[in-house]
Design a protein around this motif. Structure first.
Motif, PDB file in Angstrom:
ATOM      1  N   LEU A  17      -6.554  -0.122  -5.547  1.00 48.80           N
ATOM      2  CA  LEU A  17      -5.838  -1.214  -4.648  1.00 48.80           C
ATOM      3  C   LEU A  17      -4.197  -1.323  -4.835  1.00 48.80           C
ATOM      4  CD1 LEU A  17      -5.552  -2.375  -1.569  1.00 48.80           C
ATOM      5  CD2 LEU A  17      -6.857  -4.716  -3.017  1.00 48.80           C
ATOM      6  N   VAL A  18      -4.045  -1.438  -6.353  1.00 52.23           N
ATOM      7  CA  VAL A  18      -2.690  -2.235  -6.338  1.00 52.23           C
ATOM      8  C   VAL A  18      -2.189  -1.352  -6.679  1.00 52.23           C
ATOM      9  CG1 VAL A  18      -3.547  -2.305  -9.339  1.00 52.23           C
ATOM     10  CG2 VAL A  18      -1.985  -3.568  -8.179  1.00 52.23           C
ATOM     11  N   LYS A  24       3.197   0.881  -1.769  1.00 51.74           N
ATOM     12  CA  LYS A  24       3.351   0.753  -0.327  1.00 51.74           C
ATOM     13  C   LYS A  24       4.983  -0.083  -0.194  1.00 51.74           C
ATOM     14  CE  LYS A  24       1.546   0.037   4.229  1.00 51.74           C
ATOM     15  NZ  LYS A  24       0.493   0.332   5.311  1.00 51.74           N
ATOM     16  N   TYR A  25       4.469  -1.581  -0.623  1.00 49.26           N
ATOM     17  CA  TYR A  25       5.362  -2.836  -0.793  1.00 49.26           C
ATOM     18  C   TYR A  25       6.260  -2.992  -2.628  1.00 49.26           C
ATOM     19  CZ  TYR A  25       2.132  -3.374   2.877  1.00 49.26           C
ATOM     20  OH  TYR A  25       0.933  -2.993   4.557  1.00 49.26           O
ATOM     21  N   PRO A  26       6.916  -2.229  -2.483  1.00 53.52           N
ATOM     22  CA  PRO A  26       8.433  -2.582  -2.965  1.00 53.52           C
ATOM     23  C   PRO A  26       8.661  -3.695  -3.934  1.00 53.52           C
ATOM     24  CG  PRO A  26       8.670  -0.578  -2.208  1.00 53.52           C
ATOM     25  CD  PRO A  26       8.147  -0.920  -1.209  1.00 53.52           C
ATOM     26  N   ILE A 239      -8.349  -3.627   3.010  1.00 56.91           N
ATOM     27  CA  ILE A 239      -7.890  -4.503   3.160  1.00 56.91           C
ATOM     28  C   ILE A 239      -7.083  -5.071   3.477  1.00 56.91           C
ATOM     29  CG2 ILE A 239      -7.651  -5.598   0.322  1.00 56.91           C
ATOM     30  CD1 ILE A 239     -10.083  -3.861  -0.752  1.00 56.91           C
ATOM     31  N   ASP A 240      -5.723  -4.112   3.180  1.00 59.18           N
ATOM     32  CA  ASP A 240      -4.034  -3.853   3.410  1.00 59.18           C
ATOM     33  C   ASP A 240      -3.727  -4.229   5.228  1.00 59.18           C
ATOM     34  OD1 ASP A 240      -1.132  -3.314   3.864  1.00 59.18           O
ATOM     35  OD2 ASP A 240      -1.433  -0.959   4.047  1.00 59.18           O
TER      36      ASP A 240
END
Ligand code: NAD
Length: 337
Positions: A17-18, A24-26, A239-240
């Protein structure tokens, strides 16, 4: 800016996940809290450990003063809670740690979040209004199914193992913080995951490892127990999407519509190994052996994921054939090392 505490991310799902979220979300900041139990491995975080927006804290989710310091120091405004004792067999031999980590640990985290984010029930502190606590749970809380039927979000809880009972308890704690205090919570209940970085003790890594070692491949009972298998990357996407688009207080089931019994799983892996890494003679299938069944072994789990599909637009990208091939190749590399 989002400053997200992810618990348990040195484990199987958390580490996948991490990696996914960092890419995806820098612009988000990620703080991982993990006690590095036997199930946690820093090696799983190798790809992300040097990222500027990633911090690892070695510690226990039950340690309230540590959790409070993390919230204050890193201005935590969102939590993705995955840390848990996760192996049913261990919960049968040593249930106490499951109650400690899964129940008390979840309580500690959400209670610290409540006090850090909110003035009083239903009143957020200024600037904290959108803060969210997402709790990752399992379909095992619903108990067992017969040959037909699916678990929906309305299925009554009926956990059968100390593991599922501890996860059910943690789900209820999270639910109560939404209803009593107005916290912005999401619970996801997912089916069995498979894929890279899963601990050796679980079924699929065990089948591959034993096969390659030339040892007997142990299958519980007659191998007819059915699980709904989901590739781990699809769980991470679920989850995202639940975290970003889910409605506060809701529960979302996540599952792959991929029911297989243990006999099929073991045979499929052996067939793949017969092609990718053939024995000099014969098939890996000859190593499959049946062992005394797990105590209280649930017969079948299967998820109805239509709520997250319809309401949030999630769907599994991987089918079992492509997912299991990737998985077998990944463990081949690992066990060759
Ligand atoms: P895992 O056992 O691979 O990883 C658990 C992680 O939590 C490890 O890194 C461990 O060190 C850490 N941890 C354990 N106790 C801790 C504590 N007291 N404080 C801080 N860290 C601690 O588990 P997983 O398979 O990655 O599962 C992650 C979550 O997803 C769990 O909550 C599990 O119940 C849930 N889940 C798993 C599956 C599955 O098939 N694996 C399916 C549905 C839901």
């Amino acid at each position: 800016m989002k400053s997200i505490l992810i618990t348990g991310a040195a484990g199987f799902i958390g580490s996948n996940l991490v990696e996914y979220l960092l890419e995806k979300y820098p612009s988000y900041k990620f703080v991982v809290l993990d006690a590095l139990t036997y199930a946690g491995d820093l090696h799983n975080l190798k790809k992300v450990q040097d990222a500027k927006n990633f911090t690892f804290v070695n510690g226990n989710i039950c340690d309230r003063s540590l959790v409070e310091r993390i919230f204050q120091h890193y201005y935590i405004n969102n939590v993705l809670h995955l840390a848990a004792e996760s192996h049913v067999d261990n919960s049968i031999s040593d249930p106490g740690i499951f109650i400690e980590t899964n129940v008390k640990g979840t309580f500690t985290l959400i209670d610290v979040a409540y006090k850090y984010w909110m003035e009083k029930p239903f009143v957020f502190k200024t600037g904290f209004e959108n803060n969210r606590f997402l709790h990752v749970s399992t379909d095992e809380v619903y108990g067992t199914l017969g040959k037909t039927g699916l678990f929906t979000e309305q299925t009554p809880y009926a956990p059968n193992s100390p593991y599922s009972a501890s996860k059910a308890s943690s789900d209820f704690i999270v639910r109560s913080y939404h209803h009593t205090y107005g916290m912005n919570t999401i619970i996801t209940n997912c089916s069995n995951n498979y894929g890279p970085k899963q601990h050796d003790e679980k079924l699929i890594p065990t089948v591959i490892r034993k096969a390659l070692a030339g040892e007997q491949i142990p299958i519980y009972g007659d191998g007819s127990n059915v699980r709904d298998w989901l590739y781990v990357a699809d769980h991470c996407k679920g989850i995202d999407i639940a975290f970003h688009k889910g409605k506060s207080g809701e529960v979302y089931n996540i599952g792959g519509k991929n029911e297989q019994n243990n006999n099929y799983i073991a045979s499929k892996i052996c067939e793949l190994l017969d092609v990718i890494h053939p024995l000099k003679k014969g098939s890996y299938k000859n190593q499959i052996t049946y062992v005394t069944d797990r105590a209280g072994h649930d017969f079948r789990y299967a998820i109805d994921a239509s709520k997250i599909e319809k309401d949030l637009g999630w769907k599994a990208d991987e089918n079992f054939d492509s997912g299991i091939e990737k998985t077998v190749k990944w463990y081949l590399e690992k066990y060759k090392e």
